[in-house]
Design an enzyme around this catalytic site. Structure first.
Site, mmCIF file in Angstrom:
data_model
loop_
_atom_site.group_PDB
_atom_site.id
_atom_site.type_symbol
_atom_site.label_atom_id
_atom_site.label_comp_id
_atom_site.label_asym_id
_atom_site.label_seq_id
_atom_site.Cartn_x
_atom_site.Cartn_y
_atom_site.Cartn_z
ATOM 1 N N CYS A 79 0.777 10.873 2.970
ATOM 2 C CA CYS A 79 2.430 10.814 2.664
ATOM 3 C C CYS A 79 2.257 12.759 1.471
ATOM 4 C CB CYS A 79 2.355 9.702 1.259
ATOM 5 S SG CYS A 79 4.028 9.691 1.139
ATOM 6 N N HIS A 185 1.814 5.366 3.844
ATOM 7 C CA HIS A 185 0.032 4.808 2.851
ATOM 8 C C HIS A 185 -0.201 3.925 3.793
ATOM 9 C CE1 HIS A 185 1.583 7.204 -1.042
ATOM 10 N NE2 HIS A 185 2.812 7.027 -0.449
ATOM 11 N N GLU A 187 -3.090 2.126 2.526
ATOM 12 C CA GLU A 187 -3.653 1.809 0.345
ATOM 13 C C GLU A 187 -2.667 0.398 0.369
ATOM 14 O OE1 GLU A 187 -1.628 5.788 -1.102
ATOM 15 O OE2 GLU A 187 -2.407 5.245 0.799
#
Length: 203
Positions: A79, A185, A187
């Site tokens: 990001c 992202h 995650e």
């Protein structure tokens, strides 16, 4: 072992939790020696580019990251961390990046037709541009990932490995040698995101 850079900006523990779920050893750290001894580096980031770049430089970790990348150590920005890999950002002014990937970071809003909201938040499918990128070896055309951003990487066509569509073509991921970045992202991207982190751990 993967060193997750802690410079006061980033979704650090969500990221370390994802790596733990995969059984991958990682540490959240601002210790130069730990970073230099790590096998790989992840540079996370959320928030404003200028603020994050200043914090990174004040910590002195910008030089450590550049040194380790130039030695060939795998580095991944996520990001805002990806955006900081570029030469410049035009987010509320003009700010110098780390210069590890040629290109710039610019606002999306002037290019959209007003019907699409900024920030761009949500799931988008990936169009893979570099099928040989090892970061994407477990990813297939059309897989969905999660974005949260208002600015995007541009002037970097030679380094783009995947894109998504959001009124404009958004740079999804980039690669320059041993340096990678994802605007989305991993995650927060479910199983597909975990596969991207798994692939990075295997580079």
């Amino acid at each position: 072992m993967i060193a997750i850079i802690n410079y006061g900006v980033g979704n650090l523990f969500s990221l370390s939790g994802s790596l733990k779920r995969l059984g991958i050893e990682s540490v959240v750290t601002a210790d130069e020696n730990v970073i230099r001894n790590a096998d790989r580096i992840i540079l996370p980031g959320v928030g404003a580019f200028g603020d994050a770049a200043e914090k990174l430089r004040k910590s002195g970790l910008d030089k450590v990251i550049i040194d380790e990348a130039k030695k060939g150590k795998p580095l991944m920005g996520i990001c805002l961390g990806m955006q900081m890999l570029f030469e410049k950002s035009y987010e509320y002014g003009e700010h110098e990046g780390l210069g590890l990937i040629p290109g710039n970071v610019k606002p999306m809003k002037p290019l959209l037709d007003g019907k699409l909201k900024v920030p761009h938040i949500g799931w988008n499918s990936l169009q893979i541009k570099d099928k040989n990128d090892p970061l994407l070896k477990y990813i297939e055309e059309g897989d969905y990932v999660y974005y949260v951003h208002s600015f995007y990487a541009t002037d970097c066509d030679a380094w783009i490995s995947s894109t998504s569509e959001y009124g404009i073509t958004v740079t999804g991921s980039v690669r320059n040698g041993n340096v990678w970045g994802t605007q989305f992202h991993p995650e927060k991207s479910g199983e597909k995101g975990l596969l991207i982190l798994k692939a990075f751990s295997e580079i």
